[in-house]
Design a protein around this motif. Structure first.
Motif, PDB file in Angstrom:
ATOM      1  N   ALA A 214       0.813  -1.219   0.000  1.00  0.00           N
ATOM      2  CA  ALA A 214       0.000   0.000   0.000  1.00  0.00           C
ATOM      3  C   ALA A 214       0.845   1.266   0.000  1.00  0.00           C
ATOM      4  N   ALA A 215       2.178   1.127   0.142  1.00  0.00           N
ATOM      5  CA  ALA A 215       3.029   2.307   0.300  1.00  0.00           C
ATOM      6  C   ALA A 215       2.950   3.235  -0.915  1.00  0.00           C
ATOM      7  N   LYS A 216       2.860   2.651  -2.108  1.00  0.00           N
ATOM      8  CA  LYS A 216       2.823   3.479  -3.317  1.00  0.00           C
ATOM      9  C   LYS A 216       1.627   4.431  -3.285  1.00  0.00           C
ATOM     10  N   GLU A 217       0.487   3.840  -2.945  1.00  0.00           N
ATOM     11  CA  GLU A 217      -0.730   4.639  -2.861  1.00  0.00           C
ATOM     12  C   GLU A 217      -0.577   5.737  -1.804  1.00  0.00           C
ATOM     13  N   ILE A 218      -0.006   5.368  -0.661  1.00  0.00           N
ATOM     14  CA  ILE A 218       0.162   6.331   0.433  1.00  0.00           C
ATOM     15  C   ILE A 218       1.095   7.455   0.014  1.00  0.00           C
ATOM     16  N   GLU A 219       2.131   7.116  -0.789  1.00  0.00           N
ATOM     17  CA  GLU A 219       3.046   8.163  -1.228  1.00  0.00           C
ATOM     18  C   GLU A 219       2.430   9.074  -2.279  1.00  0.00           C
ATOM     19  N   ASN A 220       1.526   8.525  -3.069  1.00  0.00           N
ATOM     20  CA  ASN A 220       0.856   9.374  -4.063  1.00  0.00           C
ATOM     21  C   ASN A 220      -0.191  10.279  -3.425  1.00  0.00           C
ATOM     22  N   TYR A 221      -0.737   9.822  -2.307  1.00  0.00           N
ATOM     23  CA  TYR A 221      -1.893  10.500  -1.717  1.00  0.00           C
ATOM     24  C   TYR A 221      -1.703  12.004  -1.484  1.00  0.00           C
ATOM     25  N   PRO A 222      -0.606  12.421  -0.804  1.00  0.00           N
ATOM     26  CA  PRO A 222      -0.515  13.852  -0.507  1.00  0.00           C
ATOM     27  C   PRO A 222      -0.266  14.723  -1.739  1.00  0.00           C
ATOM     28  N   LEU A 223       0.024  14.129  -2.879  1.00  0.00           N
ATOM     29  CA  LEU A 223       0.276  14.923  -4.080  1.00  0.00           C
ATOM     30  C   LEU A 223      -0.998  15.208  -4.864  1.00  0.00           C
ATOM     31  N   GLN A 224      -2.075  14.521  -4.505  1.00  0.00           N
ATOM     32  CA  GLN A 224      -3.320  14.700  -5.255  1.00  0.00           C
ATOM     33  C   GLN A 224      -3.985  16.032  -4.948  1.00  0.00           C
ATOM     34  N   LEU A 225      -4.649  16.597  -5.935  1.00  0.00           N
ATOM     35  CA  LEU A 225      -5.483  17.778  -5.702  1.00  0.00           C
ATOM     36  C   LEU A 225      -6.834  17.527  -6.366  1.00  0.00           C
ATOM     37  N   PHE A 226      -7.726  16.961  -5.602  1.00  0.00           N
ATOM     38  CA  PHE A 226      -9.089  16.688  -6.053  1.00  0.00           C
ATOM     39  C   PHE A 226      -9.129  16.003  -7.414  1.00  0.00           C
ATOM     40  N   PRO A 227      -8.506  14.834  -7.566  1.00  0.00           N
ATOM     41  CA  PRO A 227      -8.473  14.198  -8.893  1.00  0.00           C
ATOM     42  C   PRO A 227      -9.864  13.880  -9.442  1.00  0.00           C
ATOM     43  N   MET A 228     -10.786  13.464  -8.567  1.00  0.00           N
ATOM     44  CA  MET A 228     -12.111  13.089  -9.060  1.00  0.00           C
ATOM     45  C   MET A 228     -12.978  14.305  -9.376  1.00  0.00           C
ATOM     46  N   TRP A 229     -12.577  15.468  -8.897  1.00  0.00           N
ATOM     47  CA  TRP A 229     -13.394  16.668  -9.085  1.00  0.00           C
ATOM     48  C   TRP A 229     -13.022  17.429 -10.348  1.00  0.00           C
ATOM     49  N   ARG A 230     -11.898  17.077 -10.962  1.00  0.00           N
ATOM     50  CA  ARG A 230     -11.412  17.874 -12.071  1.00  0.00           C
ATOM     51  C   ARG A 230     -12.377  17.855 -13.253  1.00  0.00           C
ATOM     52  N   PHE A 231     -12.816  16.646 -13.633  1.00  0.00           N
ATOM     53  CA  PHE A 231     -13.710  16.540 -14.780  1.00  0.00           C
ATOM     54  C   PHE A 231     -15.046  17.256 -14.521  1.00  0.00           C
TER      55      PHE A 231
ATOM     56  N   ASP B 172     -16.120   4.079 -17.707  1.00  0.00           N
ATOM     57  CA  ASP B 172     -15.680   3.743 -16.349  1.00  0.00           C
ATOM     58  C   ASP B 172     -15.368   5.002 -15.549  1.00  0.00           C
ATOM     59  N   HIS B 173     -14.591   5.888 -16.150  1.00  0.00           N
ATOM     60  CA  HIS B 173     -14.189   7.102 -15.440  1.00  0.00           C
ATOM     61  C   HIS B 173     -15.402   7.973 -15.138  1.00  0.00           C
ATOM     62  N   TRP B 174     -16.288   8.058 -16.111  1.00  0.00           N
ATOM     63  CA  TRP B 174     -17.511   8.855 -15.950  1.00  0.00           C
ATOM     64  C   TRP B 174     -18.338   8.321 -14.784  1.00  0.00           C
ATOM     65  N   MET B 175     -18.493   6.976 -14.732  1.00  0.00           N
ATOM     66  CA  MET B 175     -19.293   6.379 -13.661  1.00  0.00           C
ATOM     67  C   MET B 175     -18.665   6.617 -12.288  1.00  0.00           C
ATOM     68  N   LEU B 176     -17.320   6.650 -12.253  1.00  0.00           N
ATOM     69  CA  LEU B 176     -16.671   6.837 -10.953  1.00  0.00           C
ATOM     70  C   LEU B 176     -16.806   8.263 -10.429  1.00  0.00           C
ATOM     71  N   CYS B 177     -17.067   9.235 -11.316  1.00  0.00           N
ATOM     72  CA  CYS B 177     -17.180  10.612 -10.803  1.00  0.00           C
ATOM     73  C   CYS B 177     -18.618  11.106 -10.829  1.00  0.00           C
ATOM     74  N   ARG B 178     -19.577  10.176 -10.845  1.00  0.00           N
ATOM     75  CA  ARG B 178     -20.981  10.593 -10.796  1.00  0.00           C
ATOM     76  C   ARG B 178     -21.310  11.355  -9.521  1.00  0.00           C
ATOM     77  N   LYS B 179     -20.748  10.885  -8.400  1.00  0.00           N
ATOM     78  CA  LYS B 179     -21.030  11.558  -7.128  1.00  0.00           C
ATOM     79  C   LYS B 179     -20.588  13.020  -7.190  1.00  0.00           C
ATOM     80  N   GLN B 180     -19.395  13.245  -7.703  1.00  0.00           N
ATOM     81  CA  GLN B 180     -18.879  14.606  -7.779  1.00  0.00           C
ATOM     82  C   GLN B 180     -19.720  15.451  -8.732  1.00  0.00           C
ATOM     83  N   LEU B 181     -20.110  14.860  -9.873  1.00  0.00           N
ATOM     84  CA  LEU B 181     -20.992  15.574 -10.796  1.00  0.00           C
ATOM     85  C   LEU B 181     -22.276  15.999 -10.089  1.00  0.00           C
TER      86      LEU B 181
END
Lengths: 482, 482, 482
Positions: free
Chosen positions: B185-202, B284-293
């Protein structure tokens, strides 16, 4: 944080990592979906099947073997088979000794069997470590990317190591494991996905009944009566005027019903002289769904607020304002400013706003993440003190509103009083009884009862015990309010 | 609950308690800040540095030694060094055998290296127990008192005891450890603080584009057209009128776009005759950001609600009301009450309020703490049933609003229809297709596909398997809606 | 998920399950309530008492023995006795060796004793594994069905196995255990239930003071002044007009006070040339309650929004509108449309709506469950970037509102300026200073300081260290805003 194995991202399986093998018994939809997900997340998957040759539709990359062969390939065996077919496990007792069996099954009805499926499996295969997991996840959610509600996987089991192994797999699939303790929790976990808002049913039905009753009451008074007596067509009131009468009435009654069971419980305890007797079941159930009652009431209050705010936009209101002005000009009628009307009208609105504001505050503090942040003392303060203040403000809002209308002569129509008068009965009763209960001498008795004192026991004993046991001072602050 | 070691309170270190020693490799800002915090929380701190003599700025009370000397002082070594400099660990393999190495590093870009820093460290020092932690915490937050967002420390590692040791330290510093499983899980944890609302961009970009388009569309129709044709200056419409046209249109389109991918997915599954083929990546990507939409749509709906409620306060509206009345008086024009106008206008407002109310409900249930409390069945009920009801109410609201305007002659300006007509295209399409999909014969096929049935496979086999495996009855309730 | 043992449901204890026995020392209210709950959940309960013969009121089914006899019946002993009476444990050291002692006690005051009750117990009985638990639960909540706030049980202890045993019991009672680490956390856990919104006290008192001050200020200007000078009775303004002046002013000042400490801290760091010096205690405390300040401000902004939206419903407003129209007709005065008034008025309203919208967004992201979902970078973005935008919009809203009033001649009454002018002082100051701080040359220095650079140290060293230690690039994004 979303975990690594989401569908939308390209998969990066580290080839240097030795793949862990997981065995899945059963090649139905759930078994296949779970197997596919596991393959995508870097596991090696072996299916166990009755007829390995006949199994089709399996995800590519997975092996299919007979049950006993498949079981030997892995320490972790996921049992994706219906409980009715568990009997074949009797032949596998030897092979499964020391293995981790993950029961993922659900039933069709709540409490369908005397014991949970996982406990039944544990009885069949006594040498295995049975863990309950994954039953709250749907095959669809596994494939289409986990939605919020399907992220949580309740896990329980008697063997801690087995449970932790399974929780690691859950995490690896991008889901959130929640440790629910030993296998005794399995029954609850199996019932969980079958529920559909069990605590909301009573508040919902009650509010629907109240709405329907007051809707027809208002239709009779405000549409049929004027039509019959004055041949006036007030049908347009159906859209806004009448909902905006029904919703606040329902909200106020429901809010009062949130506080009524507490008052009844207090009276019951005073009458019985002890807190160690159980309340009747209906009162217990009522007390447990107070939060839901309050939130439904808040919904109606919210609707009332918006319906009130749109009033000046309405065609009817603007039309009347124009015509009142025109009439005033034509008749050269004087229109002196009435300070008392202004003050009364403004107070009534102001009380409503403050009551609504506190109501929203109560709603926010009942959000799970907020109520988890406050301690018992703070929660009591908000829900009890602020709650009664909200009820008092909302009742006062209705009383002052009534104050203006009471004076008008058209109060009774076909002997029916205005609907808001009916709405005031329960709130006023609750407030009056609560006021009586906080009179010092009654409050003191009640507090003593809630600290464990019993009227019929020898008081010397309880005092003696009280001295040597956990201080009841802190309890007092807890118990001062229902 | 906030833990003991906050900056604001005077520190009460129990002197009788034997201090645990923690070693920190690296004397950069993060190492020093963490060291200071640990000293404040009662730990003894030893820094390891390349040049112990040259190290300055260290918190008073901490020792500075060479790497190998420092490592011998403690079982737990926090590695606050950039990954590029990990090569010196090769000389320390002996000393670090059996020690707990806590990797706190972050990268500058997402997926910068093939493996995570923590896994790289574990390869370099095979004898040590590497634990990933603290990378989501900033040096600033450590010093200025932890804010909410910086309370959570994701911890992962292959050795359970090592992980629990680190989690205890995390707790002692007043932070909240979250066990993320093994070192994978370390890779995911290291990427985490670099994200800026990835699901909200679209959703954000899409809504911005819709807003800009409809803003200029409305400016042309409502400001430029009247200016060109009638020399009327409607520039004041920029502040409220046009936003209040753009916002509801954007909200309605976005809400429809929440439900469009589900409809497309259903059609795709019907066409393919199986659910075991992957959807295209965009779907797939569209379905994953339905909540944000949906939440962005709710934001616009909220703005629309307030912009509508302030209408009667506006200077223009009050001015027009006065002048319409004055004209009516002067011209002695009669102004009969139109029941149908009143009913139509009120219905339109009422539909909007109910739609907005359900929309707010949907928003509240999508709060993480609320959606965690409901099971899959309840979540589907709210998001799917209530969601379509919301869409239907909001579309009806717009249609009834249009109903009044359609009749007026000024509908087309420069061949441009009213903006709300464009807004209705997608919602109406979604509702019509959804209506077709729930026709029993189509719904039945879809349900079978979602239970694992495939059109092209031999149905006898799947039926056979269906019988002996996890019952699909429960699945049916899960799968009945996308 | 609610666990199995709720009061409202009929109890289904599996008789085949061997009952675990738990011992409870102390027969006070809490001990009895806990014992009753445990019996209901399928445990066997043995009470330990000083006078087993004299103990009454105990739940039926429970045994009562002397302390030492009871202790021998179970591995887990719940100590429901006041700390003052712990001295009898000295006689039981032998019997209790290796047993799990669960300390459930609370104190009457925060930090009443130098060490926590649980640590004191651990010192008294060194051979036992002391675990702190259940102190946040009230006897009342155990009996009446757990409310949300009382579900959480903080558990801490030095022995991991003992802690997990206790956490399993907590889960079996339908409560949620939260592991708080080692026994050092006991002090915090014991203080927790005694708190009453400690972080809210300062924001609450401050806002109350601001409200009272501005209320009387407005009463003098808007009610007493007209009465004295023009004999006009404006008493009706007390209900809506004056609150709707006081609330927005309080909201704006509180919002500015959220951002003021950050600005002060930045100036202090620039002046000192280092970030490694502690801020004064008042500044630390102020920074820790910024969230609460902001939420109180949001509450006032919400009230302001509703009070503004009800304006057209008010009797006074409708009366004035009618009479202005009547006057206009009678005097045949022309009323030309002023585009600039319309634009200015609409802009002022629009700025307010957008500011309020962003304010609500800020409020939602500060909900615990939402702020836990975002990382540090996202949280900073929302709270800092959006926060300053909100402050700027709200200040602009007030300035444009003022813009219209400034021109009127009645600005000063008894030398008192309008209240909103006072309200603008702090927000404008904060915005101006913040604007200066983000000028590149100043911002660069500040960023370097926040990355660990110190003005008075030899810069060569820090550069050297900077190179070999955790990269400060990521830190820069963290540190770019207070």
């Amino acid at each position: 944080m979303e975990n690594s194995c989401t569908n939308a991202l390209p998969l990066t399986v580290n080839s240097s990592q030795k793949k862990e093998t997981v065995c899945i018994f059963g090649t139905g939809d759930f078994g296949r979906s779970l197997g596919l997900k596991m393959l995508q997340c870097g596991y090696a998957v072996v299916f166990g099947s009755r007829n390995p040759q006949m199994s089709s539709l399996l995800p590519s990359g997975a092996e299919v073997l007979s049950y006993s062969e498949a079981a030997q390939k892995s320490d972790v065996i996921i049992v994706a088979i219906h409980r009715d077919h568990y009997n074949f496990f009797i032949d596998l007792i030897e092979v499964l000794h020391g293995k981790i069996l993950v029961d993922v099954s659900n039933n069709l009805k709540i409490n369908q069997y005397p014991e949970s499926n996982a406990e039944y499996l544990a009885q069949l295969v006594p040498g295995a470590h049975v863990v309950k997991a994954f039953n709250t996840i749907s095959a669809w959610a596994l494939q289409s990317g986990a939605l919020d509600a399907s992220r949580q996987v309740f896990v329980c089991g008697n063997d801690t190591n087995a449970k932790h192994r399974v929780m690691d797999i859950v995490r690896a699939l991008g889901l959130t494991p929640l440790d629910q303790g030993s296998l005794i929790a399995a029954k609850e976990i199996e019932n969980y996905p079958l529920q559909l808002f069990p605590m909301w049913r009573f508040p919902f039905c009650l509010s629907a009944a109240l709405c329907v009753f007051f809707f027809f009451y208002c239709v009779i008074r405000d549409i049929i009566y004027p039509y019959v007596h004055k041949k006036e067509n007030h049908i347009f009131r159906l859209a806004i005027s009448i909902p905006n009468r029904v919703f606040p009435i329902t909200a106020l009654i429901l809010l009062a019903l949130v506080y009524l069971p507490g008052v009844i419980a207090a009276i019951l305890q005073l009458y019985r002289g002890t807190k160690y007797q159980r309340f009747p079941a209906w009162l217990d159930h009522w007390m447990l769904c107070r939060k839901q009652l309050g939130l439904v009431a808040l919904g109606f209050a919210f609707l009332h607020a918006i319906y009130t705010l749109v009033i000046p936009i309405r065609y009817y209101v603007r039309w009347r304002l124009r015509n009142v002005t025109v009439t005033q000009v034509i008749n050269k009628k004087d229109d002196p400013f009435s300070t008392s009307s202004a003050l009364l009208g403004d107070s009534y609105v102001s009380l409503g706003i403050l009551g609504f504001f506190l109501f929203v505050l109560l709603g926010i503090t009942s959000l799970p993440s907020v109520s988890n942040m406050v301690n018992w003392r703070e929660f009591r303060f908000v829900q009890s003190k602020l709650g009664y203040l909200t009820l008092a403000l909302c009742t006062a809002h209705t009383l002052v509103y009534g104050g203006k209308r009471f004076l008008s002569s058209t109060a009774l129509r076909w002997y029916l009083p205005s609907a808001y008068i009916l709405a005031l009965i329960i709130p006023c009763t609750v407030l009056v009884v609560k006021f009586i209960l906080i009179i010092p001498c009654i409050d003191k008795t009640l507090t003593r009862i809630r600290q464990g004192w019993e009227r019929n026991s020898t008081s010397s004993k309880s005092l003696l015990l009280g001295k040597s046991d956990v201080s009841s001072k802190v309890e007092r602050t807890w118990a001062s309010e229902i």
